[in-house]
Design a protein around this motif. Sequence first.
Motif, PDB file in Angstrom:
ATOM      1  N   THR A 174       0.853  -1.189   0.000  1.00  0.00           N
ATOM      2  CA  THR A 174       0.000   0.000   0.000  1.00  0.00           C
ATOM      3  C   THR A 174       0.889   1.239   0.000  1.00  0.00           C
ATOM      4  O   THR A 174       2.039   1.201   0.452  1.00  0.00           O
ATOM      5  CB  THR A 174      -0.923   0.023   1.235  1.00  0.00           C
ATOM      6  N   ARG A 175       0.351   2.318  -0.503  1.00  0.00           N
ATOM      7  CA  ARG A 175       1.102   3.576  -0.538  1.00  0.00           C
ATOM      8  C   ARG A 175       1.078   4.213   0.840  1.00  0.00           C
ATOM      9  O   ARG A 175       0.032   4.398   1.428  1.00  0.00           O
ATOM     10  CB  ARG A 175       0.477   4.526  -1.546  1.00  0.00           C
ATOM     11  N   ALA A 176       2.250   4.545   1.335  1.00  0.00           N
ATOM     12  CA  ALA A 176       2.351   5.154   2.657  1.00  0.00           C
ATOM     13  C   ALA A 176       2.168   6.662   2.590  1.00  0.00           C
ATOM     14  O   ALA A 176       1.818   7.288   3.587  1.00  0.00           O
ATOM     15  CB  ALA A 176       3.700   4.825   3.282  1.00  0.00           C
ATOM     16  N   ASP A 177       2.360   7.299   1.403  1.00  0.00           N
ATOM     17  CA  ASP A 177       2.280   8.761   1.302  1.00  0.00           C
ATOM     18  C   ASP A 177       0.863   9.251   1.041  1.00  0.00           C
ATOM     19  O   ASP A 177       0.600  10.439   1.121  1.00  0.00           O
ATOM     20  CB  ASP A 177       3.220   9.279   0.226  1.00  0.00           C
ATOM     21  N   ALA A 178      -0.057   8.371   0.741  1.00  0.00           N
ATOM     22  CA  ALA A 178      -1.443   8.784   0.491  1.00  0.00           C
ATOM     23  C   ALA A 178      -2.253   8.599   1.768  1.00  0.00           C
ATOM     24  O   ALA A 178      -2.176   7.562   2.414  1.00  0.00           O
ATOM     25  CB  ALA A 178      -2.043   7.946  -0.630  1.00  0.00           C
ATOM     26  N   PRO A 179      -3.040   9.641   2.154  1.00  0.00           N
ATOM     27  CA  PRO A 179      -3.854   9.499   3.372  1.00  0.00           C
ATOM     28  C   PRO A 179      -4.957   8.466   3.138  1.00  0.00           C
ATOM     29  O   PRO A 179      -5.465   8.316   2.032  1.00  0.00           O
ATOM     30  CB  PRO A 179      -4.438  10.895   3.578  1.00  0.00           C
ATOM     31  N   ALA A 180      -5.260   7.757   4.182  1.00  0.00           N
ATOM     32  CA  ALA A 180      -6.315   6.747   4.102  1.00  0.00           C
ATOM     33  C   ALA A 180      -7.665   7.444   3.989  1.00  0.00           C
ATOM     34  O   ALA A 180      -7.915   8.460   4.637  1.00  0.00           O
ATOM     35  CB  ALA A 180      -6.277   5.857   5.333  1.00  0.00           C
ATOM     36  N   LYS A 181      -8.539   6.919   3.148  1.00  0.00           N
ATOM     37  CA  LYS A 181      -9.882   7.495   2.991  1.00  0.00           C
ATOM     38  C   LYS A 181     -10.749   7.064   4.162  1.00  0.00           C
ATOM     39  O   LYS A 181     -10.743   5.880   4.528  1.00  0.00           O
ATOM     40  CB  LYS A 181     -10.508   7.022   1.685  1.00  0.00           C
TER      41      LYS A 181
END
Length: 166
Positions: free
Chosen positions: A139-146
Amino acid sequence: MAMLTAYDPLAAPSASFRALDQLTGRTGATAHPLAGMPMDAYKVSDNFVAHFDLPGVDPGSIDVSVEGAQLTITAERSVPQLANAEWAIAERPYGRYSRQLVLGKSLDTDRLEARYHDGVLTVSIPVAEKARARKITVTRADAPAKPEHRTIEGKSTESTNRAVEA
């Protein structure tokens, strides 16, 4: 990770039996104890497979056991009992012999299978489920979780249903 380590406890004595025969003048005329159990081993798919050459062995004499990570195979080839036979040459090995393998922790010894056919003992051991290769989702760590919006239903002590927005 190592699947096995081979150990053949009877590989060394064959040279001493040859020397003894030479000293006593019986070169090539006596049956020698078996000096080893030739083996092929490989991994195919999710199984470790080993083939042991055991020609002329009574299948009832074969013993396969596992203790911890050690696999032990023992077998016996009996000397033929022939009435009035005068041996001219006896080069085929006879006697009881064994082979030990130290198995890796990645093998599931509880599901070990052994078959004997045409003088070859085949031992198959599946790779343990936890040791099998598997795909890991990244998973991408730089994108905030929705944020998730869910409705949770529950009962009150008065047995009335109501919905609560989470």
